[in-house]
Motif scaffolding. Structure first.
Motif, PDB file in Angstrom:
ATOM      1  N   SER A  40       9.214  12.863 -44.588  1.00  0.00           N
ATOM      2  CA  SER A  40       9.780  11.937 -45.132  1.00  0.00           C
ATOM      3  C   SER A  40      11.293  11.974 -44.862  1.00  0.00           C
ATOM      4  O   SER A  40      12.405  10.794 -44.887  1.00  0.00           O
ATOM      5  N   ALA A  41      11.437  13.180 -44.313  1.00  0.00           N
ATOM      6  CA  ALA A  41      12.651  13.949 -44.299  1.00  0.00           C
ATOM      7  C   ALA A  41      12.969  14.111 -43.076  1.00  0.00           C
ATOM      8  O   ALA A  41      12.008  15.230 -42.478  1.00  0.00           O
ATOM      9  N   ARG A  42      14.009  14.272 -41.812  1.00  0.00           N
ATOM     10  CA  ARG A  42      13.895  14.403 -40.724  1.00  0.00           C
ATOM     11  C   ARG A  42      14.708  15.468 -40.416  1.00  0.00           C
ATOM     12  O   ARG A  42      16.308  14.917 -40.484  1.00  0.00           O
ATOM     13  N   LEU A  43      14.657  16.528 -39.455  1.00  0.00           N
ATOM     14  CA  LEU A  43      15.420  17.195 -39.173  1.00  0.00           C
ATOM     15  C   LEU A  43      16.520  16.436 -38.165  1.00  0.00           C
ATOM     16  O   LEU A  43      15.816  16.380 -36.635  1.00  0.00           O
ATOM     17  N   VAL A  44      17.660  16.286 -37.607  1.00  0.00           N
ATOM     18  CA  VAL A  44      18.646  16.594 -37.129  1.00  0.00           C
ATOM     19  C   VAL A  44      19.537  17.866 -36.049  1.00  0.00           C
ATOM     20  O   VAL A  44      20.240  17.974 -37.516  1.00  0.00           O
ATOM     21  N   ALA A  45      19.021  17.866 -35.169  1.00  0.00           N
ATOM     22  CA  ALA A  45      19.985  19.382 -35.282  1.00  0.00           C
ATOM     23  C   ALA A  45      21.689  19.161 -34.494  1.00  0.00           C
ATOM     24  O   ALA A  45      21.278  18.305 -33.571  1.00  0.00           O
ATOM     25  N   VAL A  46      22.352  19.879 -35.510  1.00  0.00           N
ATOM     26  CA  VAL A  46      24.258  19.329 -34.746  1.00  0.00           C
ATOM     27  C   VAL A  46      24.440  20.661 -34.127  1.00  0.00           C
ATOM     28  O   VAL A  46      24.091  21.447 -34.045  1.00  0.00           O
ATOM     29  N   SER A  47      24.046  19.606 -32.720  1.00  0.00           N
ATOM     30  CA  SER A  47      24.421  20.820 -31.307  1.00  0.00           C
ATOM     31  C   SER A  47      25.648  20.791 -30.949  1.00  0.00           C
ATOM     32  O   SER A  47      26.437  21.561 -30.036  1.00  0.00           O
ATOM     33  N   THR A 219      16.763  10.799 -45.716  1.00  0.00           N
ATOM     34  CA  THR A 219      15.235  10.390 -44.510  1.00  0.00           C
ATOM     35  C   THR A 219      16.338  11.575 -43.219  1.00  0.00           C
ATOM     36  O   THR A 219      15.177  11.697 -42.214  1.00  0.00           O
ATOM     37  N   MET A 220      17.042  11.741 -42.976  1.00  0.00           N
ATOM     38  CA  MET A 220      17.755  12.845 -42.033  1.00  0.00           C
ATOM     39  C   MET A 220      18.825  13.312 -43.209  1.00  0.00           C
ATOM     40  O   MET A 220      19.665  13.672 -42.873  1.00  0.00           O
TER      41      MET A 220
END
Length: 232
Positions: A40-47, A219-220
């Motif tokens: 329910s919490a999604r990972l956004v990889a900050v590149s 959520t993100m």
């Protein structure tokens, strides 16, 4: 209380897969602790600022969502990465100039930083022209900081309505709390605003505070240094 040590700070010998697994485990534990469903919490990889060679190992390890700050930097590295791995999802998490709206619409799948009527107009025109509709979040200046982008708290409902009237698919809110202050009250406020507007997405939390953000409804989570290490 100090922020948890990121995997990248613990040992330079950790691989990208190791760091990703560590962050995913912490996200899962935070969801479990908050009695939230797994995923329910999604990972956004900050590149942002990292080149394709640094990003590729995370893709190989299974990460599919990535966040970038600048359109021009993203144009230089992501087309080839996406050609090799078509199911990547690219998020724009940095401030967007209206004159870059068409380029952003062409490249990104999610835009986190809608914050003013002029940008809404430019994005809507670009989406109509291209027939491509990334979904969007409204960025909130949650700490009322003059140096930061984002819509003032009191103006958020009207901006969401304006964006929807223009045809933008607004799904949630995004914010960055003031540095060096307890982020929890700001996270709680953003989540409350998200729910009050009937939105589903709440983009908040970074490497030093993402577990708190998950406890309060994110959520993100946008995580960079815990995956990639310290930027130059």
């Amino acid at each position: 209380m100090s922020a948890p040590t990121s995997p990248s700070d613990q040992s330079p010998s950790l691989t990208a897969a190791d760091r990703l697994a560590e962050v995913q485990a912490r996200i899962a534990a935070a969801c479990a602790g908050a009695r939230r469903a797994p995923g329910s919490a999604r990972l956004v990889a900050v590149s942002k600022t990292f080149d394709a060679d640094a990003i590729a190992p995370l893709i190989a390890a299974g990460q599919r969502r990535f966040g970038e700050n600048r359109v021009q930097e993203s144009q230089a590295k992501w087309p080839a990465l996406r050609e090799a791995t078509p199911d990547l999802e690219l998020h724009l998490i940095g401030q967007l100039q209206s004159n870059k709206a068409a380029e952003a619409v062409a490249l990104f799948d999610v835009i986190h930083t809608v914050d003013r009527p002029s940008l809404i107009k430019a994005l809507a025109a670009a989406m109509d022209t291209q027939g491509r509709r990334p979904w969007c979040l409204v960025q909130v200046n949650i700490g009322d900081e003059p140096q930061k982008g984002g819509c003032a708290i009191a103006e958020v409902p009207a901006l969401v309505a304006t964006a929807r009237e223009a045809g933008l698919d607004i799904r949630g809110l995004m914010a960055i709390p003031p540095a060096d202050l307890d982020p929890a009250p700001y996270f709680a406020l953003l989540h409350k605003m998200t729910r009050a507007l009937g939105l589903s997405e709440c983009s908040m939390g970074m490497s030093g505070d993402f577990e708190t953000a998950i406890q309060l409804g994110s959520t993100m989570v946008r995580i960079g240094s815990a995956l990639f290490g310290t930027r130059d």
